[in-house]
Design a protein around this motif. Structure first.
Motif, PDB file in Angstrom:
ATOM      1  N   LEU A 145       7.593  38.630  75.854  1.00 13.89           N
ATOM      2  CA  LEU A 145       7.401  39.557  74.737  1.00 13.89           C
ATOM      3  C   LEU A 145       7.305  38.761  73.445  1.00 13.89           C
ATOM      4  CD1 LEU A 145       7.313  42.434  73.539  1.00 13.89           C
ATOM      5  CD2 LEU A 145       9.814  42.335  73.418  1.00 13.89           C
ATOM      6  N   ARG A 146       6.195  38.963  72.732  1.00 17.67           N
ATOM      7  CA  ARG A 146       6.003  38.294  71.440  1.00 17.67           C
ATOM      8  C   ARG A 146       5.925  39.358  70.346  1.00 17.67           C
ATOM      9  NH1 ARG A 146       1.661  33.964  70.621  1.00 17.67           N
ATOM     10  NH2 ARG A 146       0.272  35.765  70.786  1.00 17.67           N
ATOM     11  N   LYS A 147       6.671  39.140  69.266  1.00 16.78           N
ATOM     12  CA  LYS A 147       6.614  40.022  68.108  1.00 16.78           C
ATOM     13  C   LYS A 147       5.769  39.331  67.039  1.00 16.78           C
ATOM     14  CE  LYS A 147      11.000  42.434  68.811  1.00 16.78           C
ATOM     15  NZ  LYS A 147      10.411  43.793  68.784  1.00 16.78           N
ATOM     16  N   ILE A 148       4.675  40.001  66.654  1.00 12.08           N
ATOM     17  CA  ILE A 148       3.700  39.414  65.743  1.00 12.08           C
ATOM     18  C   ILE A 148       3.637  40.266  64.483  1.00 12.08           C
ATOM     19  CG2 ILE A 148       1.321  38.654  65.460  1.00 12.08           C
ATOM     20  CD1 ILE A 148       1.123  38.537  68.516  1.00 12.08           C
ATOM     21  N   ASN A 149       3.769  39.622  63.346  1.00 11.41           N
ATOM     22  CA  ASN A 149       3.675  40.300  62.049  1.00 11.41           C
ATOM     23  C   ASN A 149       2.282  40.090  61.483  1.00 11.41           C
ATOM     24  OD1 ASN A 149       4.129  40.032  58.790  1.00 11.41           O
ATOM     25  ND2 ASN A 149       5.421  41.607  59.701  1.00 11.41           N
ATOM     26  N   LYS A 150       1.591  41.187  61.210  1.00 11.04           N
ATOM     27  CA  LYS A 150       0.218  41.135  60.700  1.00 11.04           C
ATOM     28  C   LYS A 150       0.172  41.702  59.287  1.00 11.04           C
ATOM     29  CE  LYS A 150      -2.094  41.614  65.199  1.00 11.04           C
ATOM     30  NZ  LYS A 150      -2.978  40.431  65.065  1.00 11.04           N
ATOM     31  N   LYS A 151      -0.605  41.022  58.453  1.00 14.28           N
ATOM     32  CA  LYS A 151      -0.814  41.466  57.081  1.00 14.28           C
ATOM     33  C   LYS A 151      -2.232  41.130  56.686  1.00 14.28           C
ATOM     34  CE  LYS A 151       1.107  41.176  52.406  1.00 14.28           C
ATOM     35  NZ  LYS A 151       2.132  40.537  51.536  1.00 14.28           N
ATOM     36  N   SER A 152      -2.897  42.074  56.051  1.00 12.76           N
ATOM     37  CA  SER A 152      -4.283  41.854  55.671  1.00 12.76           C
ATOM     38  C   SER A 152      -4.412  40.630  54.783  1.00 12.76           C
ATOM     39  CB  SER A 152      -4.833  43.092  54.939  1.00 12.76           C
ATOM     40  OG  SER A 152      -4.065  43.366  53.782  1.00 12.76           O
ATOM     41  N   GLU A 153      -5.490  39.881  55.026  1.00 13.61           N
ATOM     42  CA  GLU A 153      -5.812  38.674  54.270  1.00 13.61           C
ATOM     43  C   GLU A 153      -4.739  37.597  54.417  1.00 13.61           C
ATOM     44  OE1 GLU A 153      -6.576  39.740  50.254  1.00 13.61           O
ATOM     45  OE2 GLU A 153      -8.276  41.048  50.740  1.00 13.61           O
ATOM     46  N   SER A 154      -3.953  37.678  55.471  1.00 12.63           N
ATOM     47  CA  SER A 154      -2.932  36.655  55.731  1.00 12.63           C
ATOM     48  C   SER A 154      -2.972  36.293  57.216  1.00 12.63           C
ATOM     49  CB  SER A 154      -1.531  37.149  55.358  1.00 12.63           C
ATOM     50  OG  SER A 154      -1.459  37.444  53.980  1.00 12.63           O
ATOM     51  N   THR A 155      -2.506  35.103  57.513  1.00 12.83           N
ATOM     52  CA  THR A 155      -2.463  34.644  58.895  1.00 12.83           C
ATOM     53  C   THR A 155      -1.343  35.355  59.650  1.00 12.83           C
ATOM     54  OG1 THR A 155      -3.254  32.467  58.176  1.00 12.83           O
ATOM     55  CG2 THR A 155      -2.281  32.615  60.376  1.00 12.83           C
ATOM     56  N   ASP A 156      -1.634  35.756  60.875  1.00 11.58           N
ATOM     57  CA  ASP A 156      -0.618  36.413  61.700  1.00 11.58           C
ATOM     58  C   ASP A 156       0.556  35.464  61.925  1.00 11.58           C
ATOM     59  OD1 ASP A 156      -2.417  38.446  61.789  1.00 11.58           O
ATOM     60  OD2 ASP A 156      -3.019  38.112  63.875  1.00 11.58           O
ATOM     61  N   ARG A 157       1.762  36.029  61.895  1.00 11.48           N
ATOM     62  CA  ARG A 157       2.975  35.230  62.101  1.00 11.48           C
ATOM     63  C   ARG A 157       3.703  35.723  63.345  1.00 11.48           C
ATOM     64  NH1 ARG A 157       7.103  35.357  58.423  1.00 11.48           N
ATOM     65  NH2 ARG A 157       6.633  37.546  57.983  1.00 11.48           N
ATOM     66  N   ASP A 169       3.919  50.495  62.260  1.00 14.34           N
ATOM     67  CA  ASP A 169       3.640  50.273  60.835  1.00 14.34           C
ATOM     68  C   ASP A 169       4.930  49.946  60.093  1.00 14.34           C
ATOM     69  OD1 ASP A 169       0.929  50.750  61.109  1.00 14.34           O
ATOM     70  OD2 ASP A 169       1.168  52.917  60.799  1.00 14.34           O
ATOM     71  N   SER A 170       4.872  48.892  59.313  1.00 12.23           N
ATOM     72  CA  SER A 170       5.996  48.509  58.449  1.00 12.23           C
ATOM     73  C   SER A 170       5.419  48.007  57.140  1.00 12.23           C
ATOM     74  CB  SER A 170       6.856  47.433  59.124  1.00 12.23           C
ATOM     75  OG  SER A 170       6.052  46.323  59.501  1.00 12.23           O
ATOM     76  N   PRO A 171       4.883  48.943  56.300  1.00  9.95           N
ATOM     77  CA  PRO A 171       4.181  48.549  55.077  1.00  9.95           C
ATOM     78  C   PRO A 171       4.975  47.532  54.252  1.00  9.95           C
ATOM     79  CG  PRO A 171       4.105  50.924  55.400  1.00  9.95           C
ATOM     80  CD  PRO A 171       5.050  50.382  56.421  1.00  9.95           C
ATOM     81  N   PRO A 172       4.305  46.538  53.720  1.00  9.01           N
ATOM     82  CA  PRO A 172       2.844  46.322  53.714  1.00  9.01           C
ATOM     83  C   PRO A 172       2.337  45.559  54.926  1.00  9.01           C
ATOM     84  CG  PRO A 172       3.904  44.649  52.385  1.00  9.01           C
ATOM     85  CD  PRO A 172       5.007  45.526  52.883  1.00  9.01           C
ATOM     86  N   THR A 173       3.106  45.451  55.979  1.00  9.22           N
ATOM     87  CA  THR A 173       2.667  44.721  57.169  1.00  9.22           C
ATOM     88  C   THR A 173       2.653  45.649  58.376  1.00  9.22           C
ATOM     89  OG1 THR A 173       4.899  44.008  57.768  1.00  9.22           O
ATOM     90  CG2 THR A 173       3.679  42.595  56.243  1.00  9.22           C
ATOM     91  N   THR A 174       2.174  45.112  59.469  1.00  6.40           N
ATOM     92  CA  THR A 174       2.159  45.822  60.750  1.00  6.40           C
ATOM     93  C   THR A 174       2.805  44.939  61.800  1.00  6.40           C
ATOM     94  OG1 THR A 174       0.101  46.963  60.156  1.00  6.40           O
ATOM     95  CG2 THR A 174       0.706  46.922  62.486  1.00  6.40           C
ATOM     96  N   MET A 175       3.699  45.514  62.604  1.00  5.63           N
ATOM     97  CA  MET A 175       4.363  44.778  63.670  1.00  5.63           C
ATOM     98  C   MET A 175       3.685  45.103  65.002  1.00  5.63           C
ATOM     99  SD  MET A 175       6.669  42.840  62.442  1.00  5.63           S
ATOM    100  CE  MET A 175       7.424  42.452  64.009  1.00  5.63           C
ATOM    101  N   VAL A 176       3.334  44.081  65.733  1.00  2.00           N
ATOM    102  CA  VAL A 176       2.714  44.235  67.049  1.00  2.00           C
ATOM    103  C   VAL A 176       3.637  43.602  68.085  1.00  2.00           C
ATOM    104  CG1 VAL A 176       0.744  43.694  68.514  1.00  2.00           C
ATOM    105  CG2 VAL A 176       0.392  44.242  66.093  1.00  2.00           C
ATOM    106  N   ASP A 177       4.064  44.409  69.056  1.00  6.50           N
ATOM    107  CA  ASP A 177       4.836  43.898  70.186  1.00  6.50           C
ATOM    108  C   ASP A 177       3.864  43.652  71.331  1.00  6.50           C
ATOM    109  OD1 ASP A 177       7.109  44.180  68.692  1.00  6.50           O
ATOM    110  OD2 ASP A 177       7.627  46.135  69.527  1.00  6.50           O
ATOM    111  N   GLU A 178       3.651  42.388  71.651  1.00  5.88           N
ATOM    112  CA  GLU A 178       2.697  42.015  72.702  1.00  5.88           C
ATOM    113  C   GLU A 178       3.454  41.574  73.949  1.00  5.88           C
ATOM    114  OE1 GLU A 178      -0.971  39.146  72.261  1.00  5.88           O
ATOM    115  OE2 GLU A 178       0.769  37.994  72.973  1.00  5.88           O
ATOM    116  N   LEU A 179       3.211  42.265  75.056  1.00  6.19           N
ATOM    117  CA  LEU A 179       3.904  41.974  76.309  1.00  6.19           C
ATOM    118  C   LEU A 179       2.904  41.453  77.330  1.00  6.19           C
ATOM    119  CD1 LEU A 179       6.468  42.165  78.129  1.00  6.19           C
ATOM    120  CD2 LEU A 179       5.675  44.467  78.755  1.00  6.19           C
ATOM    121  N   ARG A 180       3.167  40.247  77.853  1.00  6.92           N
ATOM    122  CA  ARG A 180       2.386  39.666  78.951  1.00  6.92           C
ATOM    123  C   ARG A 180       3.301  39.550  80.163  1.00  6.92           C
ATOM    124  NH1 ARG A 180       1.178  34.521  78.528  1.00  6.92           N
ATOM    125  NH2 ARG A 180      -0.593  34.637  79.967  1.00  6.92           N
ATOM    126  N   PHE A 181       2.801  39.935  81.332  1.00  7.62           N
ATOM    127  CA  PHE A 181       3.648  39.859  82.525  1.00  7.62           C
ATOM    128  C   PHE A 181       2.786  39.678  83.764  1.00  7.62           C
ATOM    129  CE2 PHE A 181       2.626  44.354  82.142  1.00  7.62           C
ATOM    130  CZ  PHE A 181       2.328  44.722  83.455  1.00  7.62           C
TER     131      PHE A 181
END
Length: 308
Positions: A99-111, A61-73
């Motif tokens: 490893l992809r770092k994705i920033n999520k925010k409600s009502e906004s497109t994931d970055r 959690d990083s208000p007002p956004t959420t950070m998602v660390d996505e790991l594919r291997f």
């Protein structure tokens, strides 16, 4: 051993501890690493149950956004490109762990704010070491520098823990990502060393590529006869009609040339044996009429008198 000659003093303590661990383990080349037979410290493992692409993630959690660390291997092969994702938002070809770092925010497109190849086949340098408590295997892959202009090398460390009663398909756990090192814990029966008297597992036969799958091919309905023979018969029939067509074309072309050069014919007079071809429709009509007159009495025959 191998790292002690070039470890800079300015490296973070976590990375230094990892390098010290690597210095006491066995290093093999990417070509030597085989999921079907992994050996170090006098023990051997069969990691084929862990093959395939896996995706794990952690959320911060990083208000007002959420950070998602996505790991594919993929432990054994390069990752396949993700469908529907642009090239600049996924790791390049030849990556084992991304490893992809994705920033999520409600009502906004994931970055996607970072794409990090933490393990690349060209730089993989697998490092193996046996774990004692709990028992298992430590496997480390190396990646390229990120960012490319910096000296920050990327690593991914898998702690594979022996668990006889664990689900063979249990998912790994994303533990951390600090100072360029990804740590993943994974409990699986595949992490248990094989008995000394058990021979090395054999490499299974390669499955046919997906695009060559013939599951939709209908099975033979004949008594074991191959489909190749009907295909050859069909090809022979087609060849016969082709030769027949070419013969007719040659006949008309040479005949027309003969009539033109010999008699100076023009228009329909160029057709060879013109009178014969004019009579062909009438001859066919006579044949059909004869056949009809022959068949009709047989269909209408019945008891009684026949009108004369």
């Amino acid at each position: 051993m191998i790292f002690q000659h070039f470890i800079p003093q300015s490296l973070p303590s976590n990375l230094l501890s990892l390098l010290v661990l690597l210095s006491s383990t066995v290093l093999v080349t990417a070509e030597d690493f085989d999921c079907h037979y992994v050996s170090t410290g006098g023990s051997k493992w069969d990691l084929t149950p862990l093959k395939g692409s896996h995706t794990v993630s952690r959320t911060r959690d990083s208000p007002p956004t959420t950070m998602v660390d996505e790991l594919r291997f993929n432990l054994c092969k390069n990752l396949k490109p993700m469908h529907g994702v642009s090239d600049d938002e996924q790791c390049p070809t030849g990556t084992r762990a991304c490893l992809r770092k994705i920033n999520k925010k409600s009502e906004s497109t994931d970055r996607v704010i970072a794409v990090i190849p933490v393990a690349s086949t060209s730089d993989i340098e697998p490092v193996l070491s046996q774990l004692d408590s709990p028992k298992g295997l430590s496997l480390t892959f190396s990646g390229s520098r990120y960012p490319s202009s910096s000296d920050a090398l990327q690593f991914i460390n898998f702690s594979l823990f022996c668990a006889d009663d664990a689900d063979p398909k249990a998912d790994p756990t994303f533990v951390s990502y600090e100072n360029g090192v990804v740590r993943v814990d994974w409990s699986s029966p595949a992490a248990c060393a094989l008995p000394d008297d058990q021979p090395p597992p054999q490499t299974p036969p390669q499955a046919p590529p997906e695009d060559e799958d013939d599951e939709d091919t209908p099975a033979d309905e004949g008594g074991g006869e191959s489909d190749a023979k009907p295909a050859k018969r069909g090809s022979g029939l087609g060849f016969f009609f082709l030769v027949l067509l070419l013969a007719f074309a040659t006949y008309f072309i040479l005949g027309a040339y003969y009539n033109y050069s010999t008699y100076g014919a023009r228009g329909v007079d160029l057709i060879p044996h013109r009178d014969f071809w004019r009579e062909v429709p009438y001859m066919l009509q006579d044949v059909v009429s004869h056949l009809c007159s022959t068949v009709r009495p047989q269909r209408s025959t019945r008891g009684g008198y026949i009108a004369v």
